[in-house]
Design a protein around this motif. Structure first.
Motif, short mmCIF file in Angstrom:
data_model
loop_
_atom_site.label_atom_id
_atom_site.label_comp_id
_atom_site.label_asym_id
_atom_site.label_seq_id
_atom_site.Cartn_x
_atom_site.Cartn_y
_atom_site.Cartn_z
N THR A 193 55.38 -55.24 31.60
CA THR A 193 54.25 -55.87 32.28
C THR A 193 53.51 -54.88 33.18
O THR A 193 52.41 -55.18 33.65
N TRP A 194 54.10 -53.72 33.44
CA TRP A 194 53.44 -52.72 34.28
C TRP A 194 52.42 -51.90 33.50
O TRP A 194 51.57 -51.24 34.07
N TYR A 354 47.56 -49.96 42.86
CA TYR A 354 48.57 -50.09 41.80
C TYR A 354 49.80 -50.83 42.32
O TYR A 354 50.40 -51.63 41.59
N SER A 355 50.21 -50.58 43.55
CA SER A 355 51.38 -51.25 44.12
C SER A 355 51.17 -52.75 44.21
O SER A 355 52.05 -53.55 43.85
N LEU A 358 51.37 -54.22 40.73
CA LEU A 358 52.75 -54.40 40.28
C LEU A 358 53.38 -55.62 40.92
O LEU A 358 54.14 -56.36 40.27
N ARG A 361 52.05 -58.78 39.15
CA ARG A 361 52.66 -58.93 37.82
C ARG A 361 54.12 -59.36 37.92
O ARG A 361 54.61 -60.15 37.11
N THR A 362 54.80 -58.82 38.92
CA THR A 362 56.21 -59.20 39.12
C THR A 362 56.33 -60.65 39.55
O THR A 362 57.20 -61.40 39.07
#
Length: 445
Positions: A193-194, A354-355, A358, A361-362
């Motif tokens: 997913t990343w 980006y962090s 993520l 998405r998590t």
């Protein structure tokens, strides 16, 4: 935002089906920019699922693309669907296939209305403006999210069958059986997913076509080894289970959201109707054969995923189960990507932080794990998806958008009568199937 690609579209008059009486569409985008209504998230997703090249996809490759899109985890529930509706419901299954073929043709005609239409939400915008685009996009987001949940349930059920009695205790929390494997499957899926570029996964996801064929072959093998066929004394017709059966039948043919991208990817777009017909016939045959074999062998004892009925010690069972398990691992990230990208876009995070991306998405993955663990009913969930979401995407939206775009289609004719009958059937299945599946989910919680 993704780049906007230009496609050459044959003029409507040149590409018109033989005997078609359609005139110029009511709506025109001559003064609108394609970028003003295109939904890049769905365009990106669809393009990842289509194998093509700069010259456009050939006839055979387009057939492969379309079959790959339609062939999914719905095949696992076909014997269960037949057990719910009885043997005579096979007639309705064939009718569903024909309806979905015809509505696919309607999508093709909507695509020909303007060369700037490249995705399903584009059709909604062209017919009803931004409201139409948002409604279709919302249904697609929800469908993608629920299918992602069904992937995790599928992984949990089948891995539990292969490794029964497995449990893990960590920090006073004990996980076992299906829930344990749902969490483990999510852990394997998590890194995928990343990824920003999911093109490689699209090729791996083509194994779904192979998995459908392998499953049918395994059932043939099982039938040859079987001495007792429980389906011989099974129900001929079960009216009570028909709503569930119809919902699952519609799941088998849901792929209309990707039809616009398949159409624009073709080298010769006038052959789309032939491609659609061949793909529908082949998928109907494979799904139907799987349903007949599974129901004939296991009768009313067949489970919501026929792989759970296969004897785990047999080599053909292991081949069928392992092949089936590959597809969700590859397709989960593909399906959930538009959902997470939309959330990131709403929060102005896409391509900037980006962090934070993520984290989003998590969190989405964790939410699907929680729901898959709380509502672990694969058959009922698939029936809900088929009855409510798939019927909307494959029946109601194509018919309504087509009638809105083309004035001549609203004139009295046999085709108008056929479309109105299809709309009536769609609404009926949506209401009855959705009520039935939700009732079954709630009663089993």
């Amino acid at each position: 935002m993704g780049e906007i690609c230009e496609y050459h579209v044959v003029p409507i008059d040149e590409e018109r089906d033989e005997g078609s009486y359609l005139t110029k569409p009511l709506l025109s985008l001559e003064n609108e920019s394609a970028s003003s209504f295109r939904n890049p998230r769905f365009s990106d997703l669809e393009k990842r699922l289509i194998l093509s090249n700069d010259q456009g996809a050939s006839f055979s490759r387009t057939c492969l693309n379309l079959i790959n899109v339609v062939s999914g985890i719905g095949v696992l529930s076909m014997p269960y669907a037949l057990s719910q509706g009885g043997w005579l419901s096979l007639i309705l299954f064939v009718a569903v296939g024909f309806i979905c073929y015809y509505t696919g043709i309607l999508i093709q005609r909507c695509m020909r209305a303007d060369q700037n239409i490249n995705s399903y939400p584009d059709i909604g915008w062209y017919a009803f403006g931004h409201a139409g685009q948002k409604i279709i996009a919302a249904f697609m987001y929800v469908e993608l999210y629920l299918v992602a949940i069904s992937f995790l349930i599928l992984e949990g059920d089948n891995l539990d069958k292969i490794f029964p009695g497995t449990s893990v205790e960590f920090l006073f929390v004990k996980l076992e059986g299906q829930k344990l494997f749902i969490v483990l499957a999510a852990g394997i899926i998590w890194p995928t997913t990343w990824l920003r570029n999911l093109a490689v996964l699209a090729y791996v996801s083509a194994v779904g076509l192979v998995a459908s064929v392998v499953l049918t072959g395994s059932l043939i093998w099982a039938g040859m080894a079987e001495t007792e066929f429980k389906g011989l004394t099974a129900d001929v017709l079960n009216l009570e289970g028909l709503p569930t059966a119809l919902g699952l039948y519609f799941v088998c043919f849901t792929g209309h959201a990707v039809f616009p991208t398949i159409y624009t990817s073709m080298r010769n777009k006038s052959q789309f109707s032939k491609v659609l017909f061949i793909s529908t016939v082949l998928c109907t045959f494979n799904y139907g054969l799987t349903a007949v074999l599974g129901y004939l062998i296991y009768g009313n004892d067949v489970q919501s995923q026929v792989t759970l009925n296969l004897p785990s010690e047999k080599i053909y069972s292991k081949i069928a189960i392992y092949t089936t398990l590959i597809n969700p691992f590859a397709k989960y990230a593909l399906l959930i990507s538009p959902v997470t990208s939309s959330i990131e876009e709403r929060l102005c995070l896409h391509d900037k932080n980006y962090s934070a991306s993520l984290l989003i998405r998590t969190l989405v993955l964790i939410s699907t794990v929680i729901l898959a663990s709380c509502v672990p009913f694969f058959g009922f969930l698939m029936s809900f998806i088929g009855s409510f979401l798939s019927v909307m995407a494959t029946v109601l939206f194509p018919c309504v958008c087509y009638l809105k775009i083309y004035e001549s289609a609203r004139l009295f004719s046999l085709e108008l009568v056929a479309i109105l009958v299809i709309l009536f059937i769609g609404v009926l299945v949506a209401i009855m199937g959705t009520y039935s599946s939700l009732q079954q989910i709630i009663s089993n919680l």
